[in-house]
Design a protein around this motif. Structure first.
Motif: not given
Ligand code: PMP
Length: 295
Positions: A6-24
């Protein structure tokens, strides 16, 4: 089948106010949520690109945090919008949605009043299993050793990470023994729920389910009660002792992940998935579809 971690996928995760690249989307090892379980989460599902009962999940998310003595710094409307953004940005239609909130790294001891509240929202593909014939075979459940705790000993109404410790242990044991999942009793030995889903039974056309006062009162549980009543079925929420299982005809579990899944066996008790399970599978699959807006 190997699954991409689950930490190696592509896409976007919303984190603390912004969309960040999944792996970040990372957190530090010294996070209060990891050490002291100051962490709450949600499990939701989108069908046709729309999250089913999104606002109810956002409300429960905020309530779970309040029960753990912290506040999610976003309103229900904001959370709903962020979740939809995650679904849209990742181009998902049928997916699972996972909001999570945890205390950060400012304080690393039991008391952590001044820690930052972090919030993230991820989503991943999860097409629903609507092969009804396969589902109607029913799953087999073990009976867990661990019991749902007395509400005087834990914030049992919260969807909190810490409450899943006994669920993971119980599910591992069940799977080792060849079962799909485990049914858990409550602290007084009454039927409670499964490790990630609520449970229902039927007897002579009447639906019975345990009172949800020491375990999660699932959003699917409430939906299924509503659907059953809309069909004219009587639904009784009551205390159920495990010995009574011998007298039930059908059993099924329900939850965001499980949807409505019939049960064929619980420990020594056998059930025959039948008309009520089948009807509620159909009703639930119709209910979760996005409503067409009037033109
Ligand atoms: N109980 C537990 C322990 C769960 O993890 C879940 C899944 N969230 C449920 C019940 C069902 O809840 P819901 O219908 O809101 O998904």
């Amino acid at each position: 089948m190997s699954v991409l971690p689950f930490d190696q996928r592509d896409g976007f995760i919303w984190m603390n106010g912004e969309l960040v690249p999944w792996k970040d989307a990372k957190l530090h090892v010294l996070s209060h949520g990891l050490h002291y379980a100051s962490c709450v989460f949600e499990g939701e599902r989108a069908y046709g690109g729309r999250i089913f009962k999104s606002s109810e999940h956002s409300e429960r998310f905020r309530t779970s945090a309040a029960l753990l003595d912290f506040e999610i710094p976003y309103s229900v409307a904001d959370l709903d919008a962020f979740k939809q953004l995650v679904v849209d940005k990742n181009n998902f239609t049928s997916c699972y949605v996972r909001p999570v909130a945890w205390r950060g790294s400012e304080m690393m001891a039991v008391a952590a009043q001044n820690s930052t509240i972090n919030v993230a929202i991820a989503a991943w593909n999860w097409p629903s299993m609507f092969d009804v014939n396969e589902k109607m075979k029913g799953i087999r459940l073990d009976i867990a050793d661990y019991r749902r705790p007395d509400p005087m000993t834990a914030p049992s109404g919260a969807k909190a990470a810490g409450l899943y410790m006994i669920c993971t242990i119980s599910k591992h044991r069940a799977e080792r023994r060849g079962y799909a999942d485990a049914m858990m009793l409550d602290w007084l030995g009454r039927v409670a729920e499964c490790t990630g889903a609520n449970i229902f039974f039927t007897a002579k056309g009447v639906v019975h389910t345990p009172i949800a006062d020491c375990f999660l009162d699932g959003i699917t549980r409430k939906t299924v009660i509503d659907l059953a009543r809309r069909r004219g079925l009587e639904v009784i929420e009551r205390r159920i002792m495990p010995e009574e299982l011998a007298g039930f005809d059908e059993a099924f579990i329900c939850g965001t992940g499980a949807e409505v899944t019939p049960v064929s066996e619980i420990g020594p008790y056998k059930f025959t998935p039948g008309a009520i399970s089948r009807a509620l599978i159909d009703d639930y699959s119709a209910e979760v579809q996005p409503k067409q807006k009037a033109a």
